[in-house]
Design a protein around this motif. Sequence first.
Motif: not given
Lengths: 76, 200
Positions: B111-119
């Motif tokens: 996502d926009g913050t650099g986190r995984w959208v899905q594990v």
Amino acid sequence: MLRCDHVAEEASALIDGNLSWWHALRLRMHLLMCKSCDRFVRQLRITKSLTEAVDDSTAPADVTIDQILARARKGE
Amino acid sequence: MTARDDESALVAALKAGDREAFSEVYRRHNAAMVRLAGSILRNRASAEEVTQDAWVSVLRKIDSFEGRSLLAGWIFTILANAARSRARRDGRSVSFNDGLSGGDGLADAFDGTGRWVQVPELWEEITPERIVAGRGVLEHVRDAIDALPEAQRAVLTLRTQQGLEASEVCTILEISEGNMRVLLHRARVAVRNRLDEVLK
């Protein structure tokens, strides 16, 4: 705290031992806290070993081997 | 017998003109050589011709091989030089640095913050022998490697499958070590993405 997308970018460098010990330690700390990145790095390790396991060899035809040997000898 | 002893014995047999030894070296490297020549020449027929010429050179020059590098590295250097000469003669130029454009295949994973959208999935019991979607895992891996962009496939083939040193791969492909690492990582991610699709 490292961002997951940056950790993913450096996953191969971590697996291949191309990071400084300090940077590798920071990544490993992140993996301890982040299930997603931990799983991704595990997947990439499996991918690496599978790509190493693919057999890239071909059985040569006798005629090809003989042709190459004959050409090599002709130039002597 | 260690791998180095095995290689020394193979080189000695090649120098003695042993047909079986040549057949073994050909079996190990020919397919990868044709692919590399194809990446440089962009033409299958020319690639096969140049590879066969390279084999003739290898046999003629084998007495000058001193074992300072791996035999595979020496062979691929002869091949790459021959393919580049042919490409120049044909008025073509090839740079494996061109393969660095584009992303790493994970643009949609965050996502926009650099986190995984899905594990990411937990891949369990993935062995080379496992059958997925009617085919062995290694067949899926081979297909994924075949579908890679030229530069990524060249790096993966030489570094991973042919076991060349990083410095040898860089010299043969005329790329920096940093670029080689980026290409190798992208190749692995592409293969991982393909496996992730079939394992779902």
